[in-house]
Scaffold this motif. Structure first.
Motif, mmCIF file in Angstrom:
data_model
loop_
_atom_site.group_PDB
_atom_site.id
_atom_site.type_symbol
_atom_site.label_atom_id
_atom_site.label_comp_id
_atom_site.label_asym_id
_atom_site.label_seq_id
_atom_site.Cartn_x
_atom_site.Cartn_y
_atom_site.Cartn_z
ATOM 1 N N SER A 83 -35.714 -42.130 39.815
ATOM 2 C CA SER A 83 -37.417 -42.389 40.042
ATOM 3 C C SER A 83 -38.448 -42.192 38.994
ATOM 4 O O SER A 83 -39.523 -43.154 39.205
ATOM 5 C CB SER A 83 -37.619 -40.938 40.763
ATOM 6 N N GLN A 84 -37.982 -42.159 37.644
ATOM 7 C CA GLN A 84 -38.841 -42.420 36.856
ATOM 8 C C GLN A 84 -39.001 -43.730 36.638
ATOM 9 O O GLN A 84 -39.553 -44.066 36.094
ATOM 10 C CB GLN A 84 -38.665 -40.935 35.529
ATOM 11 N N ASP A 85 -37.948 -44.549 36.861
ATOM 12 C CA ASP A 85 -37.938 -46.328 36.442
ATOM 13 C C ASP A 85 -38.504 -46.931 37.058
ATOM 14 O O ASP A 85 -38.747 -47.733 37.268
ATOM 15 C CB ASP A 85 -36.938 -46.316 35.948
ATOM 16 N N GLY A 86 -39.196 -46.061 39.047
ATOM 17 C CA GLY A 86 -39.588 -46.780 40.283
ATOM 18 C C GLY A 86 -39.183 -47.509 40.956
ATOM 19 O O GLY A 86 -39.995 -48.172 41.249
ATOM 20 N N MET A 87 -36.919 -47.380 40.743
ATOM 21 C CA MET A 87 -36.482 -48.177 41.515
ATOM 22 C C MET A 87 -36.761 -47.092 42.983
ATOM 23 O O MET A 87 -36.305 -47.880 44.095
ATOM 24 C CB MET A 87 -35.342 -47.855 40.906
ATOM 25 N N ILE A 88 -36.797 -45.685 42.890
ATOM 26 C CA ILE A 88 -36.779 -44.952 44.090
ATOM 27 C C ILE A 88 -38.299 -44.331 44.186
ATOM 28 O O ILE A 88 -38.302 -44.131 42.783
ATOM 29 C CB ILE A 88 -35.489 -44.576 44.541
ATOM 30 N N GLU A 89 -38.740 -44.006 44.968
ATOM 31 C CA GLU A 89 -38.752 -41.987 45.330
ATOM 32 C C GLU A 89 -38.290 -41.353 46.534
ATOM 33 O O GLU A 89 -37.021 -41.630 47.381
ATOM 34 C CB GLU A 89 -40.139 -42.642 46.103
ATOM 35 N N ILE A 90 -38.404 -40.277 46.276
ATOM 36 C CA ILE A 90 -37.564 -39.356 46.385
ATOM 37 C C ILE A 90 -38.584 -38.625 47.404
ATOM 38 O O ILE A 90 -39.999 -37.810 46.405
ATOM 39 C CB ILE A 90 -36.822 -38.168 45.614
ATOM 40 N N ASN A 91 -38.403 -37.662 48.458
ATOM 41 C CA ASN A 91 -39.166 -36.859 48.708
ATOM 42 C C ASN A 91 -38.466 -35.959 49.901
ATOM 43 O O ASN A 91 -37.873 -36.526 50.644
ATOM 44 C CB ASN A 91 -40.607 -37.126 50.237
ATOM 45 N N GLY A 92 -37.564 -34.441 49.407
ATOM 46 C CA GLY A 92 -36.942 -33.973 49.954
ATOM 47 C C GLY A 92 -35.764 -34.634 50.364
ATOM 48 O O GLY A 92 -35.083 -34.486 49.161
ATOM 49 N N THR A 93 -35.218 -34.840 51.080
ATOM 50 C CA THR A 93 -34.185 -35.717 51.500
ATOM 51 C C THR A 93 -34.343 -37.082 51.927
ATOM 52 O O THR A 93 -33.183 -37.993 52.372
ATOM 53 C CB THR A 93 -33.144 -35.354 52.348
ATOM 54 N N THR A 94 -35.470 -37.972 52.126
ATOM 55 C CA THR A 94 -35.503 -38.716 52.207
ATOM 56 C C THR A 94 -35.826 -39.643 51.133
ATOM 57 O O THR A 94 -36.487 -39.670 50.270
ATOM 58 C CB THR A 94 -37.252 -39.347 52.893
ATOM 59 N N ILE A 95 -35.824 -40.909 51.285
ATOM 60 C CA ILE A 95 -35.806 -41.876 50.266
ATOM 61 C C ILE A 95 -35.845 -43.213 50.332
ATOM 62 O O ILE A 95 -35.904 -43.986 51.337
ATOM 63 C CB ILE A 95 -33.564 -42.312 49.737
ATOM 64 N N LYS A 96 -37.321 -44.197 49.791
ATOM 65 C CA LYS A 96 -37.329 -45.141 49.407
ATOM 66 C C LYS A 96 -37.041 -45.887 49.051
ATOM 67 O O LYS A 96 -37.083 -45.981 47.657
ATOM 68 C CB LYS A 96 -38.758 -44.858 49.628
#
Length: 231
Positions: A204-217
């Motif tokens: 997430s910190q490296d900008g590869m994914i976003e996390i919102n609870g159990t939702t992954i982008k």
């Protein structure tokens, strides 16, 4: 549901599974006649490592985990099987013990095919054995991949591969829900929840994914692929 209707339901289901596609109608009927429908609630044990290998299973609905427990109680999930998948075929052939344990991770229904009756069907329909041999090869490939992943990849790399595979199973969606609780996912990836959380944080910190609870982008699929390939 009458016995005849139940057998017909099982036969139609078996015909739809990858392992028995293309099998002759009379062979499917013979398998359906010996099959037993079993239901398991979430968390229920199907068999334990060391139990006699009394037969093999095909998932009709739900999901089943096959796992091993270390002496300290740490769980390593070897594979998760969903509808249409089959497991525990080796003991059904060699008569040995189950080499791992299996449990339902959600309410599930499985088709159980008893070993003794199955071997009798194979004697009557030997071409069925060819279909089973194909499953051995596929499961061996999966086990080889697991050993490679646990031996040579760090947790962020394993997680990157898992997320990409999950995206693929969701039609290459960039936004999707995790299909496992994080404790189960940690066990599947051969780590502990705390280390898995750090891996999520790093991606997430490296900008590869976003996390919102159990939702992954997935924000940067190419970089995520490079991480998974250890580049």
């Amino acid at each position: 549901m009458t016995l005849t209707e139940s057998v017909l339901e099982v036969k139609n289901f078996l015909q739809s599974t990858p392992i028995f596609q293309g099998v002759l109608d009379e062979q499917l009927q013979a398998l359906a006649n010996i099959s037993i429908l079993q239901t398991y609630k979430r968390g229920a044990t199907i068999f334990l490592e060391g139990d006699p290998g009394s037969g093999f299973f095909i998932v009709k609905s739900g999901r089943i985990k096959v796992f091993k427990l270390a002496n300290a109680g740490k769980e390593q999930i070897l594979h998760i099987f969903a509808a249409g998948d089959h497991f525990a075929e080796v003991p059904a052939f060699d008569g040995g013990q189950f080499p791992a344990s299996a449990a339902a991770i959600e309410n599930s229904e499985v088709v159980f095919i008893p070993r003794t009756a199955f071997l009798m069907v194979l004697q009557q329909h030997p071409t069925l054995a060819i279909a089973i041999l194909g499953t051995f090869a596929r499961h061996l490939r999966k086990l080889t991949f697991l050993v490679d992943s646990l031996s040579f990849k760090e947790v962020p790399e394993r997680l990157a591969n898992y997320l990409l595979n999950l995206s693929h199973r969701r039609g290459n969606a960039d936004v999707f829900e995790l299909d496992l609780a994080k404790g189960q996912l940690a066990a599947l990836l051969g780590t502990i929840p705390e280390t898995l959380s750090r891996a999520f944080y790093k991606l997430s910190q490296d900008g590869m994914i976003e996390i919102n609870g159990t939702t992954i982008k997935l924000c940067d699929r190419d970089r995520l692929m490079n991480v998974g390939q250890n580049k």
